[in-house]
Design a protein around this motif. Sequence first.
Motif, short mmCIF file in Angstrom:
data_model
loop_
_atom_site.label_atom_id
_atom_site.label_comp_id
_atom_site.label_asym_id
_atom_site.label_seq_id
_atom_site.Cartn_x
_atom_site.Cartn_y
_atom_site.Cartn_z
N LEU A 81 -16.55 -33.46 -24.49
CA LEU A 81 -17.00 -32.39 -24.97
C LEU A 81 -18.62 -32.67 -24.95
CD1 LEU A 81 -16.18 -30.00 -26.04
CD2 LEU A 81 -16.21 -30.95 -28.60
N VAL A 82 -19.17 -33.57 -25.71
CA VAL A 82 -20.63 -33.70 -25.84
C VAL A 82 -21.55 -34.15 -24.66
CG1 VAL A 82 -22.55 -34.82 -27.25
CG2 VAL A 82 -20.27 -34.26 -28.23
N ALA A 83 -21.21 -35.16 -24.08
CA ALA A 83 -22.00 -35.56 -22.81
C ALA A 83 -22.00 -34.63 -21.64
CB ALA A 83 -21.74 -36.99 -22.26
N PRO A 84 -20.79 -34.01 -21.23
CA PRO A 84 -21.18 -33.13 -20.29
C PRO A 84 -21.76 -31.96 -20.38
CG PRO A 84 -18.62 -33.98 -20.68
CD PRO A 84 -19.38 -34.18 -21.79
N ASN A 85 -22.04 -31.44 -21.85
CA ASN A 85 -22.80 -30.15 -22.03
C ASN A 85 -24.20 -30.66 -22.19
OD1 ASN A 85 -20.61 -28.06 -21.86
ND2 ASN A 85 -19.79 -29.37 -23.37
N LEU A 86 -24.58 -31.76 -22.10
CA LEU A 86 -25.99 -32.25 -22.30
C LEU A 86 -26.85 -32.05 -20.86
CD1 LEU A 86 -25.75 -35.28 -24.79
CD2 LEU A 86 -26.25 -32.78 -25.22
N PRO A 87 -28.31 -31.81 -20.84
CA PRO A 87 -28.84 -32.03 -19.82
C PRO A 87 -29.01 -33.56 -19.41
CG PRO A 87 -30.23 -31.69 -21.66
CD PRO A 87 -28.95 -31.45 -22.26
#
Length: 174
Positions: A81-87
């Motif tokens: 959830l978190v890492a894939p949605n970060l630049p």
Amino acid sequence: MPKRQTLDSQQKSKRATNFFTFPDPVNEVAARSVALGVVIMVVLIITTHNRLLFIPLCYGFIARLAAGPKISILGQIATKLVAPNLPNHEKLVAGKPKRFAQGIGVVFSIAAAIAALATHSVLPSQIILALLGIAAALEAFFSYCLGCKAFALLFRFGIVTYNDCPSCVVQYAK
């Protein structure tokens, strides 16, 4: 028929063995997200004095040490959830030092839980939690992994060798 049963049991054994592995390499962005979750849990435990919160903290470290993010709720949130949605959502680093850091987290979280249950004072537990929280904050906010630095020292002193972590040679053989 016995040959098929042997093959099936070998496949099951291999799947079970593969389940309890730690990823190598590791996405450092996801690892930093996990560290932020640890910081939040530590702050909650210190501020609320709620001993039940030690359960997810200790479980998380044990789960990540045993199987990486597979059975860790925080690990799943970080990787899916978190890492894939970060630049810049992916930076791969050697997995063995991160696993070593999780092992240190197991020791500190369990020591803090024991201190909270075994003493009449919250201070010993809070000191241990504060040290764990500082280490997690360094990872979360500055990408500085104290467990990885300790692992690097073990590598430099020859306690950890190339055979133990071939991918560490690039990082630590200086």
